[in-house]
Design a protein around this motif. Sequence first.
Motif, PDB file in Angstrom:
ATOM      1  N   LEU A 226       0.926  -1.237   0.182  1.00 29.78           N
ATOM      2  CA  LEU A 226       0.027   0.035   0.130  1.00 29.78           C
ATOM      3  C   LEU A 226       0.810   1.352   0.038  1.00 29.78           C
ATOM      4  O   LEU A 226       0.438   2.261  -0.581  1.00 29.78           O
ATOM      5  N   ASP A 227       2.049   1.408   0.727  1.00 25.79           N
ATOM      6  CA  ASP A 227       3.005   2.521   0.738  1.00 25.79           C
ATOM      7  C   ASP A 227       3.340   2.573  -0.804  1.00 25.79           C
ATOM      8  O   ASP A 227       3.374   3.768  -1.134  1.00 25.79           O
ATOM      9  N   ALA A 228       3.765   1.505  -1.361  1.00 27.87           N
ATOM     10  CA  ALA A 228       4.149   1.966  -2.910  1.00 27.87           C
ATOM     11  C   ALA A 228       2.988   2.220  -3.854  1.00 27.87           C
ATOM     12  O   ALA A 228       3.227   3.139  -4.479  1.00 27.87           O
ATOM     13  N   PHE A 229       1.891   1.671  -3.591  1.00 26.23           N
ATOM     14  CA  PHE A 229       0.507   2.039  -4.113  1.00 26.23           C
ATOM     15  C   PHE A 229       0.334   3.379  -4.253  1.00 26.23           C
ATOM     16  O   PHE A 229       0.042   4.511  -4.955  1.00 26.23           O
ATOM     17  N   PHE A 230       0.183   3.918  -2.849  1.00 27.24           N
ATOM     18  CA  PHE A 230      -0.020   5.445  -2.440  1.00 27.24           C
ATOM     19  C   PHE A 230       1.087   6.323  -3.217  1.00 27.24           C
ATOM     20  O   PHE A 230       0.593   7.618  -3.761  1.00 27.24           O
ATOM     21  N   GLU A 231       2.183   6.120  -3.057  1.00 26.02           N
ATOM     22  CA  GLU A 231       3.239   6.850  -3.836  1.00 26.02           C
ATOM     23  C   GLU A 231       2.927   6.929  -5.389  1.00 26.02           C
ATOM     24  O   GLU A 231       3.116   7.940  -5.842  1.00 26.02           O
ATOM     25  N   MET A 232       2.621   5.722  -6.025  1.00 26.60           N
ATOM     26  CA  MET A 232       2.405   5.724  -7.351  1.00 26.60           C
ATOM     27  C   MET A 232       1.144   6.558  -7.588  1.00 26.60           C
ATOM     28  O   MET A 232       1.202   7.321  -8.731  1.00 26.60           O
ATOM     29  N   LEU A 272      -4.272  -7.775  -1.751  1.00 28.40           N
ATOM     30  CA  LEU A 272      -3.323  -7.149  -2.655  1.00 28.40           C
ATOM     31  C   LEU A 272      -2.357  -7.938  -3.490  1.00 28.40           C
ATOM     32  O   LEU A 272      -1.761  -9.003  -2.641  1.00 28.40           O
ATOM     33  N   HIS A 273      -2.109  -7.649  -4.609  1.00 34.06           N
ATOM     34  CA  HIS A 273      -1.083  -8.199  -5.402  1.00 34.06           C
ATOM     35  C   HIS A 273      -0.107  -7.108  -5.985  1.00 34.06           C
ATOM     36  O   HIS A 273      -0.496  -5.960  -6.045  1.00 34.06           O
ATOM     37  N   GLY A 274       1.034  -7.597  -6.124  1.00 38.71           N
ATOM     38  CA  GLY A 274       2.419  -6.549  -6.529  1.00 38.71           C
ATOM     39  C   GLY A 274       3.306  -7.404  -7.689  1.00 38.71           C
ATOM     40  O   GLY A 274       3.394  -8.529  -7.432  1.00 38.71           O
ATOM     41  N   LEU A 275       3.564  -6.982  -8.687  1.00 40.82           N
ATOM     42  CA  LEU A 275       4.789  -7.327  -9.269  1.00 40.82           C
ATOM     43  C   LEU A 275       6.126  -6.566  -8.926  1.00 40.82           C
ATOM     44  O   LEU A 275       6.331  -5.430  -8.948  1.00 40.82           O
ATOM     45  N   GLU A 276       7.019  -7.266  -8.387  1.00 36.29           N
ATOM     46  CA  GLU A 276       8.264  -7.101  -8.075  1.00 36.29           C
ATOM     47  C   GLU A 276       9.118  -7.287  -9.045  1.00 36.29           C
ATOM     48  O   GLU A 276       9.450  -8.526  -9.537  1.00 36.29           O
ATOM     49  N   VAL A 277      10.152  -6.227  -9.608  1.00 39.67           N
ATOM     50  CA  VAL A 277      11.350  -6.574 -10.622  1.00 39.67           C
ATOM     51  C   VAL A 277      12.343  -5.903 -10.068  1.00 39.67           C
ATOM     52  O   VAL A 277      12.568  -4.707  -9.741  1.00 39.67           O
ATOM     53  N   ALA A 278      13.549  -6.657  -9.918  1.00 40.52           N
ATOM     54  CA  ALA A 278      14.833  -6.249  -9.443  1.00 40.52           C
ATOM     55  C   ALA A 278      14.691  -5.652  -8.010  1.00 40.52           C
ATOM     56  O   ALA A 278      15.078  -4.589  -7.729  1.00 40.52           O
ATOM     57  N   GLY A 279      13.746  -6.281  -7.226  1.00 42.91           N
ATOM     58  CA  GLY A 279      13.587  -5.969  -5.591  1.00 42.91           C
ATOM     59  C   GLY A 279      12.640  -4.616  -5.581  1.00 42.91           C
ATOM     60  O   GLY A 279      12.700  -4.246  -4.590  1.00 42.91           O
ATOM     61  N   LYS A 280      12.343  -4.152  -6.887  1.00 38.39           N
ATOM     62  CA  LYS A 280      11.281  -2.921  -6.729  1.00 38.39           C
ATOM     63  C   LYS A 280       9.774  -3.123  -7.132  1.00 38.39           C
ATOM     64  O   LYS A 280       9.647  -4.190  -7.981  1.00 38.39           O
ATOM     65  N   LEU A 281       8.764  -2.775  -6.409  1.00 40.03           N
ATOM     66  CA  LEU A 281       7.589  -2.854  -6.874  1.00 40.03           C
ATOM     67  C   LEU A 281       7.209  -2.083  -7.990  1.00 40.03           C
ATOM     68  O   LEU A 281       7.218  -0.821  -7.944  1.00 40.03           O
ATOM     69  N   ALA A 283       4.316  -2.730 -10.175  1.00 44.01           N
ATOM     70  CA  ALA A 283       2.729  -2.744 -10.241  1.00 44.01           C
ATOM     71  C   ALA A 283       1.986  -3.460  -9.146  1.00 44.01           C
ATOM     72  O   ALA A 283       2.465  -4.183  -8.445  1.00 44.01           O
ATOM     73  N   ILE A 284       0.893  -2.624  -8.767  1.00 38.09           N
ATOM     74  CA  ILE A 284      -0.147  -3.102  -7.669  1.00 38.09           C
ATOM     75  C   ILE A 284      -1.680  -3.128  -8.063  1.00 38.09           C
ATOM     76  O   ILE A 284      -1.820  -2.329  -8.836  1.00 38.09           O
ATOM     77  N   THR A 285      -1.989  -4.249  -7.523  1.00 41.87           N
ATOM     78  CA  THR A 285      -3.627  -4.177  -7.967  1.00 41.87           C
ATOM     79  C   THR A 285      -4.138  -4.475  -6.480  1.00 41.87           C
ATOM     80  O   THR A 285      -3.668  -5.339  -5.327  1.00 41.87           O
ATOM     81  N   GLY A 286      -5.244  -3.927  -5.957  1.00 38.31           N
ATOM     82  CA  GLY A 286      -6.068  -4.242  -5.102  1.00 38.31           C
ATOM     83  C   GLY A 286      -7.536  -5.067  -5.280  1.00 38.31           C
ATOM     84  O   GLY A 286      -8.118  -4.222  -6.140  1.00 38.31           O
ATOM     85  N   SER A 287      -8.100  -5.903  -4.777  1.00 37.64           N
ATOM     86  CA  SER A 287      -9.136  -6.640  -5.309  1.00 37.64           C
ATOM     87  C   SER A 287      -9.882  -7.187  -4.275  1.00 37.64           C
ATOM     88  O   SER A 287      -9.592  -7.243  -3.167  1.00 37.64           O
ATOM     89  N   SER A 288     -11.307  -7.303  -4.738  1.00 35.04           N
ATOM     90  CA  SER A 288     -12.137  -7.864  -3.691  1.00 35.04           C
ATOM     91  C   SER A 288     -12.780  -9.098  -4.376  1.00 35.04           C
ATOM     92  O   SER A 288     -12.832  -9.275  -5.268  1.00 35.04           O
ATOM     93  N   PRO A 311       4.013  -2.974 -16.873  1.00 38.45           N
ATOM     94  CA  PRO A 311       4.086  -3.906 -15.864  1.00 38.45           C
ATOM     95  C   PRO A 311       2.581  -4.137 -15.106  1.00 38.45           C
ATOM     96  O   PRO A 311       2.383  -5.231 -14.810  1.00 38.45           O
ATOM     97  N   GLY A 312       1.843  -3.213 -15.499  1.00 40.98           N
ATOM     98  CA  GLY A 312       0.492  -3.248 -15.146  1.00 40.98           C
ATOM     99  C   GLY A 312      -0.184  -4.422 -16.052  1.00 40.98           C
ATOM    100  O   GLY A 312      -1.006  -5.216 -15.506  1.00 40.98           O
ATOM    101  N   ASP A 313      -0.137  -4.401 -17.333  1.00 40.67           N
ATOM    102  CA  ASP A 313      -0.604  -5.654 -18.127  1.00 40.67           C
ATOM    103  C   ASP A 313      -0.123  -7.005 -17.684  1.00 40.67           C
ATOM    104  O   ASP A 313      -0.905  -7.918 -17.734  1.00 40.67           O
ATOM    105  N   PHE A 314       1.142  -6.940 -17.350  1.00 44.35           N
ATOM    106  CA  PHE A 314       1.638  -8.433 -17.041  1.00 44.35           C
ATOM    107  C   PHE A 314       1.010  -8.843 -15.649  1.00 44.35           C
ATOM    108  O   PHE A 314       0.603  -9.830 -15.533  1.00 44.35           O
ATOM    109  N   LEU A 315       0.695  -7.860 -14.802  1.00 42.43           N
ATOM    110  CA  LEU A 315       0.083  -8.087 -13.336  1.00 42.43           C
ATOM    111  C   LEU A 315      -1.426  -8.607 -13.692  1.00 42.43           C
ATOM    112  O   LEU A 315      -1.704  -9.815 -13.176  1.00 42.43           O
ATOM    113  N   PHE A 316      -1.886  -7.896 -14.426  1.00 40.09           N
ATOM    114  CA  PHE A 316      -3.387  -8.463 -14.712  1.00 40.09           C
ATOM    115  C   PHE A 316      -3.300  -9.918 -15.541  1.00 40.09           C
ATOM    116  O   PHE A 316      -4.366 -10.442 -15.448  1.00 40.09           O
ATOM    117  N   PHE A 317      -2.387 -10.001 -16.366  1.00 38.99           N
ATOM    118  CA  PHE A 317      -2.308 -11.440 -17.134  1.00 38.99           C
ATOM    119  C   PHE A 317      -2.236 -12.439 -16.056  1.00 38.99           C
ATOM    120  O   PHE A 317      -3.121 -13.538 -16.173  1.00 38.99           O
TER     121      PHE A 317
END
Length: 416
Positions: A226-232, A272-281, A283-288, A311-317
């Motif tokens: 969530l911290d990463a999401f809020f910053e994005m 919550l789901h996230g895509l991490e690449v090289a240690g950094k988040l 893309a983030i999604t929050g789902s119900s 990265p958002g498309d990748f995470l949705f896939f």
Amino acid sequence: MVDAMASFDGNRLAATEASQRALPKDAAQLSVSVAAAEGLAAYAGFCRSALHAPAQGATWILNWAAQLKPDLLVVTLSLEGKPVFALALEVVSQGPFRVARFMGGRHANGNFAAADPQWLARADSAAVRSMFAAIARARPDIDLIALERLLPDLDGIANPLASLDHFASPNLSLAVDLAGGFDALLLRASGKRKRKKHRSQTRKFEAVGSHRRIEARSADEVERLLDAFFEMKEHRFRKMGIANVFGDDQTRAFFRGLFTQALAEDKPSFVLHGLEVAGKLRAITGSSRSGKRLICEFGAIAEDDLAHSSPGDFLFFDNIQEACETGFAVYDFSVGDEPYKRQWCDIETRHFEVLVPLTLKGRALAQTLRQGARLKAFVKNSPTIWKLTKMLRRKAAGQAAPVAGEDDSDNDARRD
């Protein structure tokens, strides 16, 4: 029955009769109660057996009440002393008006109030309207009841609020049918191209380091994602030239509480789901989770050197693939008609809105809101006008073009 919208006394509706008198004559076993914060425990208990959308569930309602501390009311319709339909609302100020709405405001989408499934089969508008009469009697300060972004049905069961006067929401909601599993879905949705793109993205991510998809399974992981999401989102909304609907501390505390508390559930209602690449988040999604439906409530990507790799498309896939594997029937992208959703979606849902004025002021506001909804629908249904609107908004914020790797839109922004 007494019509809660029929007669006025000066600037306020004439005092309504007691809720029992507002009920249908053949429904002597029905009753209505209106409570404040003391009604939350009973509401949460009712939700354990009731049919409801995620934003009307106990986890959402209790966390919103705890973090935002709204002026709230819980209105319950009971049959033979047992609740069958309930509205958990917050009362907010809109200029000189007082409006009762679903808790969560613009964050609450695809709404379906808590209801007993058996009662829904015989629900009628008279019983529902009796609840509005009770609100008018208990809270004469409220000008308007605004129930927005309502689902026409949930799991095939019609929304009882659709029996009232209503109009279409300006924003479309898109979803994808998962029938037959992921392979079958890809056969229907340009699967060869999607798989090729996914492999290409994988190579690009591996070129800069390892990558992994994360599901938040602890309070610390919820906090990190969530911290990463809020910053994005802060960066994204600023560049789009619109208000950050996730910007205030109370709203952020609500989402932290929401996703953390859901971890204690056997099957978390929010995840919550996230895509991490090289240690950094990246893309983030929050789902119900709602029955057989997985709903993407929000998403964001980091605007960095990998943004062009989508990265958002990748995470949705990956999210959609997992939804198929775990037995969901529908993946719901929620509010907003965008190109990245159209690449997947084959289900369109038009939410609807119910406005119930309780005062003369409320009637004027209802008319204004209806006209505003028509204007928004006109703008968003015209590709040329909507594109021009977004361009002007970006220029006002000092940005001449959309951010690379992300559509010039956002679910939460498009509710405006």
